[in-house]
Design an enzyme around this catalytic site. Structure first.
Site, PDB file in Angstrom:
ATOM      1  N   ASP A 208       0.849  -1.185   0.000  1.00  0.00           N
ATOM      2  CA  ASP A 208       0.000   0.000   0.000  1.00  0.00           C
ATOM      3  C   ASP A 208       0.892   1.245   0.000  1.00  0.00           C
ATOM      4  O   ASP A 208       1.851   1.327   0.773  1.00  0.00           O
ATOM      5  CB  ASP A 208      -0.911   0.006   1.233  1.00  0.00           C
TER       6      ASP A 208
ATOM      7  N   ASN B 295      -3.017  12.841  -3.845  1.00  0.00           N
ATOM      8  CA  ASN B 295      -4.133  13.264  -4.701  1.00  0.00           C
ATOM      9  C   ASN B 295      -4.695  14.621  -4.277  1.00  0.00           C
ATOM     10  O   ASN B 295      -4.983  15.478  -5.120  1.00  0.00           O
ATOM     11  CB  ASN B 295      -5.241  12.208  -4.677  1.00  0.00           C
TER      12      ASN B 295
ATOM     13  N   HIS C 282      -5.123  14.396  -9.174  1.00  0.00           N
ATOM     14  CA  HIS C 282      -5.187  12.983  -9.563  1.00  0.00           C
ATOM     15  C   HIS C 282      -4.242  12.640 -10.704  1.00  0.00           C
ATOM     16  O   HIS C 282      -3.816  11.484 -10.834  1.00  0.00           O
ATOM     17  CB  HIS C 282      -6.628  12.613  -9.938  1.00  0.00           C
TER      18      HIS C 282
ATOM     19  N   ASP D   9      -1.927   9.520 -10.464  1.00  0.00           N
ATOM     20  CA  ASP D   9      -1.821   8.460 -11.466  1.00  0.00           C
ATOM     21  C   ASP D   9      -0.371   8.222 -11.869  1.00  0.00           C
ATOM     22  O   ASP D   9       0.051   7.079 -12.092  1.00  0.00           O
ATOM     23  CB  ASP D   9      -2.644   8.817 -12.709  1.00  0.00           C
TER      24      ASP D   9
ATOM     25  N   GLU E 109      -4.492   2.379  -4.511  1.00  0.00           N
ATOM     26  CA  GLU E 109      -3.043   2.431  -4.318  1.00  0.00           C
ATOM     27  C   GLU E 109      -2.485   1.122  -3.781  1.00  0.00           C
ATOM     28  O   GLU E 109      -1.381   1.079  -3.233  1.00  0.00           O
ATOM     29  CB  GLU E 109      -2.685   3.570  -3.358  1.00  0.00           C
TER      30      GLU E 109
END
Length: 221
Positions: free
Chosen positions: A82, A90, A95, A99, A125
């Site tokens: 994680d 974010n 975002h 990404d 994630e």
């Protein structure tokens, strides 16, 4: 002669159509099995492959003597990864940068693990690694090397990103139990400083998982 040429042209056209059909099927199959953002295998593929794999592992382990399951011998490991504080990435950078972090982490996962291992994007994630055929000490070293690689990588505009990882052996448990154990080890890592690698069986033997659950008073599943 004209007839033969016509037949050859028709056969060539048919072959081209067959090739295009096969290419389209391969593309569709690839898209169905892979995550569109990172290119890693997706959750659906994990569910299909791991259930079959875990059943084969359990069947093989049942035939072995107990001393053959010693952690110093090669076996398979399931790890859940994680990205730490990913929501903050974010929220702060947007975002698109989030990404980009996911894509770069996926690329680093590819570079840190072998072709015989399997790496999946589990969602958001979170990633899953199926590490094959190594003893515990080597598994710990491999996972720690990956964690360190992420920590030392400079992500554009963002700088440092870290990951937490929990892993467990795939033997002697059902697929649901194996994934649950890795999740518990990951939860422990996240609740105890992040940016660390935790092995479920070691935490269980030390009693750390019991103390953690009693202290937090939460239900993981």
């Amino acid at each position: 002669p004209f007839y033969l040429v016509s037949m050859s042209a028709a056969a060539l056209q048919l072959n081209r159509q067959l090739v295009r059909t096969m290419q389209a099927e391969l593309i569709n199959d690839h898209q169905a099995r892979h995550d569109p953002l990172t290119g890693l295998l997706n959750r659906k593929t994990f569910d299909e492959q791991f259930i079959r794999f875990a059943r084969l592992e359990a069947h093989a382990a049942a035939k072995l003597a107990p001393d053959c399951l010693h952690e110093e011998l090669p076996q398979q490991w399931l790890a859940v990864v994680d990205i730490d504080h990913f929501k903050q990435v974010n929220d702060r950078y947007g975002h698109l940068f989030g990404d980009e972090v996911l894509i770069l982490v996926a690329n680093l996962l590819r570079s840190c693990f072998r072709t015989q291992d399997r790496v999946f994007r589990f969602g958001g994630e979170e990633f899953v690694i199926l590490l094959r055929g190594v003893p515990l000490r080597e598994a710990e070293q491999i996972f720690e090397r990956f964690r360190s690689t992420i920590e030392s990588h400079q992500f554009p505009q963002i700088g440092q990103v870290t990951v937490s990882l929990g892993f467990t052996s795939t033997r002697l448990c059902s697929p649901v139990e194996i994934l649950g154990q890795s999740d518990q080890a990951l939860y422990f890592a996240k609740q105890n400083g992040r940016n660390r690698v935790c092995h479920y069986e070691s935490l269980q033997r030390s009693g750390a998982l019991g103390r953690q659950l009693a202290h937090e008073d939460v239900e993981l599943f």
